[in-house]
Write an enzyme that holds these catalytic residues in place. Structure first.
Site, PDB file in Angstrom:
ATOM      1  N   HIS A 142       0.863  -1.267   0.062  1.00  0.00           N
ATOM      2  CA  HIS A 142       0.014   0.139  -0.079  1.00  0.00           C
ATOM      3  C   HIS A 142       0.896   1.278   0.075  1.00  0.00           C
ATOM      4  O   HIS A 142       2.144   1.024   0.081  1.00  0.00           O
ATOM      5  CB  HIS A 142      -0.838  -0.125   1.187  1.00  0.00           C
ATOM      6  CG  HIS A 142      -2.191  -0.762   1.062  1.00  0.00           C
ATOM      7  ND1 HIS A 142      -3.116  -0.954   1.903  1.00  0.00           N
ATOM      8  CD2 HIS A 142      -2.488  -1.665   0.158  1.00  0.00           C
ATOM      9  CE1 HIS A 142      -4.196  -1.797   1.553  1.00  0.00           C
ATOM     10  NE2 HIS A 142      -3.817  -2.153   0.106  1.00  0.00           N
ATOM     11  N   GLU A 153       1.200   3.688   1.975  1.00  0.00           N
ATOM     12  CA  GLU A 153       1.938   3.943   3.378  1.00  0.00           C
ATOM     13  C   GLU A 153       2.921   2.885   3.630  1.00  0.00           C
ATOM     14  O   GLU A 153       4.158   3.252   4.293  1.00  0.00           O
ATOM     15  CB  GLU A 153       1.124   3.925   4.397  1.00  0.00           C
ATOM     16  CG  GLU A 153      -0.089   5.191   4.424  1.00  0.00           C
ATOM     17  CD  GLU A 153      -1.241   4.378   3.652  1.00  0.00           C
ATOM     18  OE1 GLU A 153      -1.232   3.670   2.720  1.00  0.00           O
ATOM     19  OE2 GLU A 153      -2.378   5.021   3.991  1.00  0.00           O
ATOM     20  N   SER A 199      -7.601   8.458   3.723  1.00  0.00           N
ATOM     21  CA  SER A 199      -7.374   7.760   4.981  1.00  0.00           C
ATOM     22  C   SER A 199      -7.026   6.342   5.141  1.00  0.00           C
ATOM     23  O   SER A 199      -7.266   5.561   4.145  1.00  0.00           O
ATOM     24  CB  SER A 199      -8.709   7.594   5.543  1.00  0.00           C
ATOM     25  OG  SER A 199      -9.008   7.101   6.890  1.00  0.00           O
ATOM     26  N   CYS A 258      -6.289   2.535   5.622  1.00  0.00           N
ATOM     27  CA  CYS A 258      -6.853   1.497   6.216  1.00  0.00           C
ATOM     28  C   CYS A 258      -6.437   0.818   7.209  1.00  0.00           C
ATOM     29  O   CYS A 258      -5.231   0.937   7.902  1.00  0.00           O
ATOM     30  CB  CYS A 258      -6.834   0.355   4.745  1.00  0.00           C
ATOM     31  SG  CYS A 258      -5.189  -0.620   4.743  1.00  0.00           S
ATOM     32  N   CYS A 308      -2.616  -0.281   7.109  1.00  0.00           N
ATOM     33  CA  CYS A 308      -1.739   1.024   7.416  1.00  0.00           C
ATOM     34  C   CYS A 308      -1.759   1.697   8.586  1.00  0.00           C
ATOM     35  O   CYS A 308      -0.769   2.435   9.085  1.00  0.00           O
ATOM     36  CB  CYS A 308      -1.938   1.851   6.184  1.00  0.00           C
ATOM     37  SG  CYS A 308      -1.530   1.030   4.527  1.00  0.00           S
TER      38      CYS A 308
END
Lengths: 142, 142
Positions: free
Chosen positions: A48, A50, A73, A75, A78
């Protein structure tokens, strides 16, 4: 700092991927690592935005002086990263298209800055409309 | 199923790494992916055992039929992975040396099987005693 995350998201979109970008900075704005979602590009479900930025920042003894900046935002995956490594601040482009775990992070003492950036929201909303199957795959929704 | 995760942990230890292993199976025992922590081997802070096994399993539309098996209680990062992707069951070798997010997962409906395996606990306890700085780095503890 959001501009770096947005540039990553746009790079991901240009590669045919899911347009979410992130960057890890020091508290005084030094860039430590940047990255974007690589599900499509690398057939990698684990990267992902992040986690890509976190990885790019290399090994660190601690994260107390860092800020995670992300276009969307985070998940649960993360958000868990942020909590486990004690990243004290998260700056979020938008949470309109997806509301992840940032309230939970705030409950656990993480400083959350939600920018509600229209450009981030439009990029993500456009992608979700165009490629819903990729987006649902990326968040584990059947 | 734990034997696969233990073999991964041992492989990691033999490489000079942090001995935590994991594997993702289908509910009826088919191996989908296996892996181990790669912080030392790849200088990669983002690859925990569970994320390695998840990545090795490739892209999937859903995880409702899967089981994550890990030698050690999953940290918040890996617990977040399990929650985000709706992995319904986690089998854990031991939680004596580290108590991660498995209670939180149970609260959110994940079936947790804690085996309290003495071999897993001994391997991890020995590593933490021998290389505490690596272990603390891996869980973000200063």
């Amino acid at each position: 700092m959001l501009a770096v995350a947005v540039a990553e998201a746009r790079a991901g979109l240009a590669e045919g991927g899911i347009p979410i970008g992130a960057a890890l900075f020091t508290a005084d704005g030094e860039l430590l690592g940047r990255g974007h979602n690589r599900r499509v590009q690398d057939d990698d479900a684990s990267t992902h935005a992040e986690t890509a930025a976190f990885r790019a920042a290399g090994r660190r003894a601690g994260y107390r002086d860092t800020v995670m900046v992300t276009t969307l935002s985070p998940c649960w995956y993360c958000s868990g990263l942020v909590r486990q490594f004690g990243i004290p601040r998260v700056v979020i482009g938008e949470a309109r298209t997806f509301h992840g775990g940032h309230d939970w992070l705030a409950e656990h003492g993480v400083e959350i800055t939600l920018l509600d950036d229209p450009g981030c929201a439009a990029m993500m909303a456009g992608f979700v409309e165009a490629r819903p199957e990729l987006w649902f795959e990326d968040i584990g929704r059947d």
